[in-house]
Design a protein around this motif. Structure first.
Motif, PDB file in Angstrom:
ATOM      1  N   TYR A  78       0.823  -1.211   0.000  1.00 26.86           N
ATOM      2  CA  TYR A  78       0.000   0.000   0.000  1.00 26.86           C
ATOM      3  C   TYR A  78       0.861   1.267   0.000  1.00 26.86           C
ATOM      4  CZ  TYR A  78      -3.182  -3.644   1.660  1.00 26.86           C
ATOM      5  OH  TYR A  78      -3.904  -4.806   1.788  1.00 26.86           O
ATOM      6  N   THR A  81      -1.077   4.831  -0.348  1.00 20.02           N
ATOM      7  CA  THR A  81      -1.770   5.159   0.895  1.00 20.02           C
ATOM      8  C   THR A  81      -0.780   5.565   1.971  1.00 20.02           C
ATOM      9  OG1 THR A  81      -3.578   3.620   0.391  1.00 20.02           O
ATOM     10  CG2 THR A  81      -3.280   4.250   2.699  1.00 20.02           C
ATOM     11  N   THR A 115      -8.597   9.471  -0.820  1.00 17.85           N
ATOM     12  CA  THR A 115      -8.556   8.063  -1.208  1.00 17.85           C
ATOM     13  C   THR A 115      -9.666   7.712  -2.191  1.00 17.85           C
ATOM     14  OG1 THR A 115      -7.594   7.492   0.945  1.00 17.85           O
ATOM     15  CG2 THR A 115      -8.523   5.692  -0.356  1.00 17.85           C
ATOM     16  N   CYS A 122      -4.372   4.282  -4.995  1.00 19.68           N
ATOM     17  CA  CYS A 122      -4.705   3.733  -3.672  1.00 19.68           C
ATOM     18  C   CYS A 122      -5.766   2.646  -3.797  1.00 19.68           C
ATOM     19  CB  CYS A 122      -5.209   4.833  -2.745  1.00 19.68           C
ATOM     20  SG  CYS A 122      -4.025   6.143  -2.370  1.00 19.68           S
ATOM     21  N   ASN A 136     -12.478   4.895   6.766  1.00 17.65           N
ATOM     22  CA  ASN A 136     -11.132   5.223   7.227  1.00 17.65           C
ATOM     23  C   ASN A 136     -11.117   5.327   8.750  1.00 17.65           C
ATOM     24  OD1 ASN A 136      -8.651   6.010   5.454  1.00 17.65           O
ATOM     25  ND2 ASN A 136      -8.422   7.223   7.322  1.00 17.65           N
ATOM     26  N   GLY A 229      -3.685   5.974   8.206  1.00 19.23           N
ATOM     27  CA  GLY A 229      -3.567   4.999   7.136  1.00 19.23           C
ATOM     28  C   GLY A 229      -4.254   3.697   7.483  1.00 19.23           C
ATOM     29  N   ASN A 231      -7.624   1.421   6.675  1.00 19.71           N
ATOM     30  CA  ASN A 231      -8.858   1.114   5.954  1.00 19.71           C
ATOM     31  C   ASN A 231      -9.747   0.394   6.955  1.00 19.71           C
ATOM     32  OD1 ASN A 231     -10.926   0.130   4.378  1.00 19.71           O
ATOM     33  ND2 ASN A 231      -9.623  -0.746   2.795  1.00 19.71           N
TER      34      ASN A 231
END
Length: 366
Positions: A78, A81, A115, A122, A136, A229, A231
């Motif tokens: 990632y 991101t 994002t 990303c 997020n 950072g 998800n």
């Protein structure tokens, strides 16, 4: 009857039961059920199905249907991101009065908007890992949680600091400390055993991870920045595509709530955590003016370092453009969050400005 044949998905978080992120995950599950009218449910597994370092592969491989993914643990997977996440110390460059204590809320909004709508790379990274980004998470500000006083450059020299990102690692090494990479689940024992002298983390982790038992000295004014950072709603792409549009919309609607709850709750818990730690005998310090200003100068230079690092090590081609775009979004969000006075206000703001604009008929479906 609504919910009689509800779809139930397994959701994993690497935080322990009772911690703020685990409670937020339970609230997220309730929101998913609410916004789907009982048609979709999440069963939350707190530090049982997958730990923090297992989440990416676990969601990809279907061990969990969704999870709380900390991208920093997977730098090669990632990089786009992580590049933007690593610029979070730039919050220290904003005027404190302009931020008004809401820097984390602004960064979270900017990160989410960026994002979804400004970083196709990303979203591609998630797709390559068979995942879809739907929410997020961000912390409150990061400081030094230590077992000895660390307030100036001299005291930083030689210290072993657990870090949660390369930017904090570079900051540590710039001031003569040694950075160490440990998962959140290993931090308490490392502090207890003296393997590390400090962890660079947000104050709520004193309670979330039980660090209150090992921390005696706290300096929150440096190095600054937040962790954004994450998800928080990483779903397996095959699972996502099997859901109907109403269910996907419910996940995004609940995702706005989840995205709001993490930084909002962290800011509330920060005050409680610092008070409880002080009551147990820990000392709260301010960084010396010299260290604070030296940190600001480091951050200015480090933004260029981030661009060069990700270009060289991970092939990120748009680093400068990405950070410029993100900085403009961050300035916008610093203004947007100033009138936010409640969690409900923040959820509505994130929904109106970001999540409601995602087209569930096509998002994640290619």
């Amino acid at each position: 009857m609504a919910g009689a044949h509800a779809t139930t998905l397994r959701y994993a978080t690497g935080y322990p039961p009772g911690s703020l992120p685990a409670k937020a995950a339970e609230n997220y599950a309730k929101a998913v059920e609410k916004y789907s009218d009982g048609d979709l449910k999440l069963r939350v597994f707190a530090l049982s199905l997958l730990n923090a370092s297992e989440t990416s592969d676990g969601v990809r491989d279907g061990i969990a249907d969704g999870g709380y993914l900390l991208t920093v643990y997977f730098p090669a997977m990632y990089p786009h991101t992580n590049l933007v996440n690593e610029s979070s110390m730039q919050l220290l460059l904003f005027d404190e009065k302009a931020l008004n204590g809401k820097g984390a809320l602004a960064y979270e909004g900017a990160m989410t908007e960026f994002t979804f709508f400004n970083c196709p790379e990303c979203l591609e990274e998630y797709e390559q890992q068979k995942q879809v980004y739907t929410a997020n998470a961000a912390s409150s500000s990061y400081g030094l949680l230590c077992n000895k006083p660390v307030t100036n450059q001299e005291q930083l020299k030689g210290k072993r600091l657990r870090v949660a990102g390369s930017h904090w690692s570079r900051w540590s090494e710039h001031f003569g400390a040694t950075s160490m990479s440990l998962t959140i689940n290993d931090t308490l024992e490392a502090l207890h055993q003296g393997v590390i002298d400090c962890t660079i983390a947000s104050a709520p982790e004193l309670i979330n991870l039980g660090l209150i038992e090992a921390v005696s000295d706290i300096t929150m004014s440096v190095p600054g920045g937040v962790y954004a950072g994450a998800n928080a709603g990483s779903f397996n792409v095959d699972v996502w595509r099997k859901l109907n549009e109403k269910q996907r919309q419910a996940i995004l609607r609940a995702g706005a709530r989840y995205t709001a709850e993490t930084p909002w709750s962290y800011l509330q818990l920060e005050k409680e955590a610092l008070k409880k730690t002080e009551e147990k005998g820990a000392e709260l310090h301010q960084a010396s003016p010299e260290l604070f200003e030296a940190s600001r100068e480091f951050i200015k230079q480090d933004l260029n370092t981030i661009i060069d690092y990700y270009a060289k090590n991970h092939g990120v081609e748009r680093g400068e453009e990405m950070l410029d775009t993100f900085h403009d979004l961050l300035k916008k969000w610093v203004g947007l969050v100033q009138d936010v006075d409640s969690l409900d206000d923040l959820e509505a703001l994130y929904w109106d400005e970001v999540f409601s604009k995602v087209d569930v008929s096509s998002y994640g479906m290619k």
